[in-house]
Design an enzyme around this catalytic site. Sequence first.
Site, PDB file in Angstrom:
ATOM      1  N   ASP A 223       0.837  -1.187   0.000  1.00 45.61           N
ATOM      2  CA  ASP A 223       0.000   0.000   0.000  1.00 45.61           C
ATOM      3  C   ASP A 223       0.881   1.249   0.000  1.00 45.61           C
ATOM      4  O   ASP A 223       1.827   1.358   0.793  1.00 45.61           O
ATOM      5  CB  ASP A 223      -0.916   0.006   1.228  1.00 45.61           C
ATOM      6  N   ASN A 231      -2.345  12.973  -4.395  1.00 49.10           N
ATOM      7  CA  ASN A 231      -3.416  13.423  -5.289  1.00 49.10           C
ATOM      8  C   ASN A 231      -3.874  14.836  -4.957  1.00 49.10           C
ATOM      9  O   ASN A 231      -4.146  15.649  -5.845  1.00 49.10           O
ATOM     10  CB  ASN A 231      -4.611  12.473  -5.202  1.00 49.10           C
ATOM     11  N   HIS A 236      -4.079  14.387  -9.799  1.00 43.27           N
ATOM     12  CA  HIS A 236      -4.303  12.971 -10.072  1.00 43.27           C
ATOM     13  C   HIS A 236      -3.360  12.431 -11.141  1.00 43.27           C
ATOM     14  O   HIS A 236      -3.041  11.241 -11.150  1.00 43.27           O
ATOM     15  CB  HIS A 236      -5.762  12.754 -10.485  1.00 43.27           C
ATOM     16  N   ASP A 240      -1.248   9.086 -10.741  1.00 44.68           N
ATOM     17  CA  ASP A 240      -1.186   7.973 -11.691  1.00 44.68           C
ATOM     18  C   ASP A 240       0.261   7.594 -11.989  1.00 44.68           C
ATOM     19  O   ASP A 240       0.603   6.411 -12.115  1.00 44.68           O
ATOM     20  CB  ASP A 240      -1.903   8.340 -12.983  1.00 44.68           C
ATOM     21  N   GLU A 266      -4.612   2.498  -4.296  1.00 45.90           N
ATOM     22  CA  GLU A 266      -3.148   2.455  -4.181  1.00 45.90           C
ATOM     23  C   GLU A 266      -2.654   1.140  -3.594  1.00 45.90           C
ATOM     24  O   GLU A 266      -1.561   1.063  -3.038  1.00 45.90           O
ATOM     25  CB  GLU A 266      -2.660   3.627  -3.307  1.00 45.90           C
TER      26      GLU A 266
END
Length: 372
Positions: A223, A231, A236, A240, A266
């Site tokens: 994680d 973000n 965003h 990504d 994530e």
Amino acid sequence: MTRRADRRLRPERESHFDTRSKGVIFSAGGALPLLLIAVLEPTFLRPGTLPILVGIVVFTVVTVGFTVRVGTLTDRQFTVLGSGGMLGVAVCAFLIADPSGARAVTAMLAVVPALAASGSPRRVTLSLTGAAVILAVALSINGAEGVVRYVAAGAAVTTVIVPALLIAAMRTSLESVTERLETLANTDPLTGLLNRRGMLPEVEALLARACLTRKAVVVSLVDVDHFKAVNDTRGHAAGDDVLTTVAEAIARQVPSDAVVARLGGEEFLVLRVAATVTGLEEHILEAVRSSCDVTVSIGVAQADVRPGSADAVVDVETTLDRLTYAADRALYTAKTSGRDRVAFALEDPVEWPLGGISSRRDRLEVLRRGAS
């Protein structure tokens, strides 16, 4: 049987035959009208050849009956019946006294290569198509003279090859589209890793391999730490990029027989077969640190896999959820202990039935998939 039960069973009956077998059943009926015409009009056939036509019809009936009985023909069965059917067509064409009728029957030689192109391996299709071309050319030039022989031969070749080529091209195109759709359905579009749907068959094979080798399954949940902040502060698109970089870092570290997937958000999942927990997760931590400016926390669970009852119905999703839940508890420990670290947990042994891979060949196939 009730109507509801009949509706439940109907799809199984309809799927009993594949396209190739249905084609054999329907196309084999072409010899039956010839017998009826020959009985009603004796001059339709060459003198004394009616018993030969009866023999061809008997073979046709046997072909239809056999196909109906087995449902889906193997490649060998289709090759034998298809070759016999083409030979029967050629003999029927030769028996017909009228040349125009003989040419019409000769056109039926294109049926078997077309059926082969719809579902047979290339070698079977090529061999049956070649045989059909030879028979069609021989029948077409029989009795023809001069330039007509060449025209008849060219027409015969075209009649056989063009349908087979068209169906082969359609089959290739359909398989390509199906493969792309399957890839889209089974992979995460951002990272290219497997999604949950795509990893289930791989997890099933991995559990079977662990059971066969008497090794444990190691489940790691990876994680990304503070991903929401990435973000919120950088956008965003940057998030990504982080997910893609982390996915690449994980994929570089895991062995080739491991299952790597993105669970969503994530969070990533790594499953592998191992005798003991090694330092793989530490290598993943270091690879992420050196690849981008984020860290990850990893929860690891290990469970022995034991052979279960062959009659037991074990859902791979339920087993996966059980293992993932154990790894999630360890991940929580890693998060609450400061992040950027690994935490471990042990899970009770997992039973996995091997009834579906009882033969030596199936066992070797499972092990081979793990080594590839």
